[in-house]
Motif scaffolding. Sequence first.
Motif, PDB file in Angstrom:
ATOM      1  N   LYS A   1       0.834  -1.208   0.000  1.00  0.00           N
ATOM      2  CA  LYS A   1       0.000   0.000   0.000  1.00  0.00           C
ATOM      3  C   LYS A   1       0.867   1.257   0.000  1.00  0.00           C
ATOM      4  O   LYS A   1       0.554   2.231  -0.686  1.00  0.00           O
ATOM      5  CB  LYS A   1      -0.929   0.005   1.215  1.00  0.00           C
TER       6      LYS A   1
ATOM      7  N   LYS B   1       0.054  -7.268  -8.225  1.00  0.00           N
ATOM      8  CA  LYS B   1      -1.355  -6.866  -8.424  1.00  0.00           C
ATOM      9  C   LYS B   1      -2.248  -8.027  -8.746  1.00  0.00           C
ATOM     10  O   LYS B   1      -1.918  -8.939  -9.414  1.00  0.00           O
ATOM     11  CB  LYS B   1      -1.436  -5.826  -9.542  1.00  0.00           C
TER      12      LYS B   1
ATOM     13  N   ARG C   1       4.028   5.794  -5.518  1.00  0.00           N
ATOM     14  CA  ARG C   1       4.031   5.807  -6.987  1.00  0.00           C
ATOM     15  C   ARG C   1       2.965   6.784  -7.497  1.00  0.00           C
ATOM     16  O   ARG C   1       3.214   7.554  -8.417  1.00  0.00           O
ATOM     17  CB  ARG C   1       3.809   4.402  -7.543  1.00  0.00           C
ATOM     18  N   ARG C   2       1.771   6.750  -6.894  1.00  0.00           N
ATOM     19  CA  ARG C   2       0.707   7.702  -7.285  1.00  0.00           C
ATOM     20  C   ARG C   2       1.142   9.150  -7.069  1.00  0.00           C
ATOM     21  O   ARG C   2       0.717  10.047  -7.787  1.00  0.00           O
ATOM     22  CB  ARG C   2      -0.574   7.442  -6.480  1.00  0.00           C
TER      23      ARG C   2
ATOM     24  N   GLN D   1       4.024  -4.310  -9.404  1.00  0.00           N
ATOM     25  CA  GLN D   1       3.078  -4.596 -10.465  1.00  0.00           C
ATOM     26  C   GLN D   1       2.824  -6.109 -10.566  1.00  0.00           C
ATOM     27  O   GLN D   1       1.712  -6.538 -10.805  1.00  0.00           O
ATOM     28  CB  GLN D   1       3.609  -4.069 -11.800  1.00  0.00           C
TER      29      GLN D   1
ATOM     30  N   HIS E   1       2.298   1.736  -3.524  1.00  0.00           N
ATOM     31  CA  HIS E   1       1.256   2.252  -4.426  1.00  0.00           C
ATOM     32  C   HIS E   1       1.047   3.745  -4.185  1.00  0.00           C
ATOM     33  O   HIS E   1       0.934   4.535  -5.121  1.00  0.00           O
ATOM     34  CB  HIS E   1      -0.068   1.504  -4.220  1.00  0.00           C
TER      35      HIS E   1
END
Length: 194
Positions: A99, A194, A105-106, A191, A102
């Motif tokens: 989490k 996912k 990266r966002r 990735q 992620h």
Amino acid sequence: MNWYEKLNNYFSVEEMKSKEHMEKLLDEKGNVYYKDESDLHVMMYAEFDTFIFIDYLWVSSKARGKGIGHSLLEKLKEKNKPIILEVEPVDYEDTDTAKRLHFYRREGFAHAQSIGYSRRSLATNEDTELEILYWSPSNASEGFIYEQMKQMYEVIHTYKDKEVYGRSYQHVDEVLKYDEDRENNIFDNLQADK
């Protein structure tokens, strides 16, 4: 729960500085080391002339996904300096590791895959592998990020370590390695998860 307990309950023992160490940084390096906190977050960071290092960022589980972490990072990004932080690789037994990746990266962070980082914990004597993420308003090179990490390690992580812990952390050249041929993009691993 005070700010230190919040961090200590969230981060692994290998990653945590002692409360005494962090209080010394806040008291004695107050021109560089800062704490930003509310009931729902704690962010410890160091601001240097050429970069910012986020030491710890915690957002309460009941407030995650509500934009607090984004707002904190935006406030730092407004300073128009590269922002550097350390993260754990994905741990399949700890869903928060994925989490966190992620989230960063966002937020536009890149993985400094040329930088190897392994530090022995003074609390457990275990070697801890961490990865370096960074955000840069001016496309800073990984070589630049590496030099800033070395400065941060010597000024922040090892500050009065012998006095606080009774022994010293490893020398910076044992902990940080720069290798342009290092092939390990932490986001590629993410990735695949996912």
